[in-house]
Design a protein around this motif. Structure first.
Motif, PDB file in Angstrom:
ATOM      1  N   LEU A 225       6.554   1.498   0.304  1.00  0.00           N
ATOM      2  CA  LEU A 225       5.893   1.660  -0.987  1.00  0.00           C
ATOM      3  C   LEU A 225       4.617   2.490  -0.916  1.00  0.00           C
ATOM      4  O   LEU A 225       3.810   2.477  -1.842  1.00  0.00           O
ATOM      5  N   VAL A 228       2.844   4.581  -4.007  1.00  0.00           N
ATOM      6  CA  VAL A 228       3.168   4.005  -5.307  1.00  0.00           C
ATOM      7  C   VAL A 228       1.885   3.818  -6.115  1.00  0.00           C
ATOM      8  O   VAL A 228       0.873   3.348  -5.590  1.00  0.00           O
ATOM      9  N   LEU A 231       2.876  -1.089  -9.010  1.00  0.00           N
ATOM     10  CA  LEU A 231       3.920  -1.902  -8.389  1.00  0.00           C
ATOM     11  C   LEU A 231       4.193  -3.138  -9.232  1.00  0.00           C
ATOM     12  O   LEU A 231       3.267  -3.895  -9.541  1.00  0.00           O
ATOM     13  N   HIS A 233       6.108  -6.565  -8.753  1.00  0.00           N
ATOM     14  CA  HIS A 233       6.701  -7.368  -7.677  1.00  0.00           C
ATOM     15  C   HIS A 233       6.933  -8.772  -8.193  1.00  0.00           C
ATOM     16  O   HIS A 233       6.029  -9.400  -8.740  1.00  0.00           O
TER      17      HIS A 233
END
Length: 305
Positions: A225, A228, A231, A233
């Motif tokens: 990642l 990025v 994110l 999650h």
């Protein structure tokens, strides 16, 4: 000004339905495209509420074949048919979805009026599953109870911005804008070379959104990642329910924050909340103790990447 890159939250709950949250689904608007991430039961109603035009939705990306991530797909496809859609709908997901989706379309729809094109995704491999001139979508292997992957939507680097003041100063015709954006210098009538660097301003940084759905904590996931911007999650549980997180291959809010911190992202979005939490603030506080720039998702919330 950078083009819009927005994430619309349609649902952020987990498998057990509640009156507070819908199950997983998101819409991403990027570079004039509309993409969908997961399609839980009721997604088509949420799509109406968020006022994203049905006709603009071109690709659906399914992470795994648990019902709270895909039960809404056939209903949405059927509704598109009733609305007179003619454009193809592209569906990406684990290989087993293909045959099942074909059966459902044959059983539940008649004279659909548009083609549903299915693309099997190998959930064990990181690979580009969609690409066009302005974005790529990659699969990210995850660890859940069934084959599962996340998706990473990345802008391609855009060209630099033209400095209008310099164009006017050197009376450069508009026909040369494309060449200059692509790196050309300008030569004046007197033979003076004007370096390209004086004629342009740096391009907007390319942005990237990662959608990490159901997965147990993966200590090395952050390596996938890097770069990025935002994110998402899953954070089904708090540390108080670590036993369930491990049993059902889910993550805690703190573990999601560890991934965000180690990956060096700008912003973390939490979601896929267990129905046992009537107030997700406890999850937010747990994550913020590790990664400060963390936010709770909620239905109809919109986040800029």
């Amino acid at each position: 000004m950078a083009e819009p890159f927005k994430v619309h939250i349609l649902g952020c709950g987990s498998a057990l339905p509640t009156l507070r949250h819908h199950a997983s689904s998101q819409v991403v608007e990027v570079r004039e495209k509309v993409l969908m991430l997961d399609c839980s039961e009721g997604t088509q109603m949420q799509l109406r509420k968020c006022r994203v035009r049905f006709t603009k939705l071109s690709h659906v990306f399914i992470t795994h074949l648990h019902g709270d991530h895909c039960f809404g797909l056939i209903g949405m496809i059927s509704t598109f048919g009733l609305l007179g859609r003619t454009a193809k709908l592209h569906v990406h997901g684990p290989k087993a979805l293909g045959a099942e989706l074909k059966r459902q379309i044959k059983f539940f729809t008649h004279d659909l009026g548009f083609e549903v094109v299915f693309y099997p995704v190998d959930t064990t491999q990181r690979q580009v599953v969609y690409e066009d001139r302005s974005i790529t979508v990659e699969s990210i292997p995850l660890e859940h109870r069934v084959p599962t992957c996340g998706y990473l939507i990345r802008e391609k680097q855009s060209l630099p911005h033209i400095r209008r003041d310099m164009m006017d100063c050197y009376q450069i015709p508009a026909s040369q804008v494309g060449n200059i954006k692509n790196g050309a210098d300008w030569i004046t009538a007197d033979g003076e070379v004007i370096p390209n660097a004086r004629l342009v301003k740096p391009a907007d940084p390319a942005r990237c959104y990662a959608y990490i759905s159901d997965t147990r904590y993966m200590p090395q996931l952050h390596e996938q990642l890097r770069g990025v911007t935002t994110l998402y999650h899953e954070s089904t549980y708090g540390e108080d329910n670590m036993q369930n997180a491990e049993k059902y291959h889910h993550s805690t809010a703190r573990q999601a924050a560890l991934v965000a911190r180690d990956a060096g992202v700008d912003k973390l979005l939490l979601g896929h909340y267990s129905s046992r939490y009537e107030d997700e603030t406890v999850l937010l506080e747990e994550a913020k103790s590790v990664f400060e720039n963390t936010f709770l998702t909620n239905e109809m919330a919109v986040f800029n990447v």
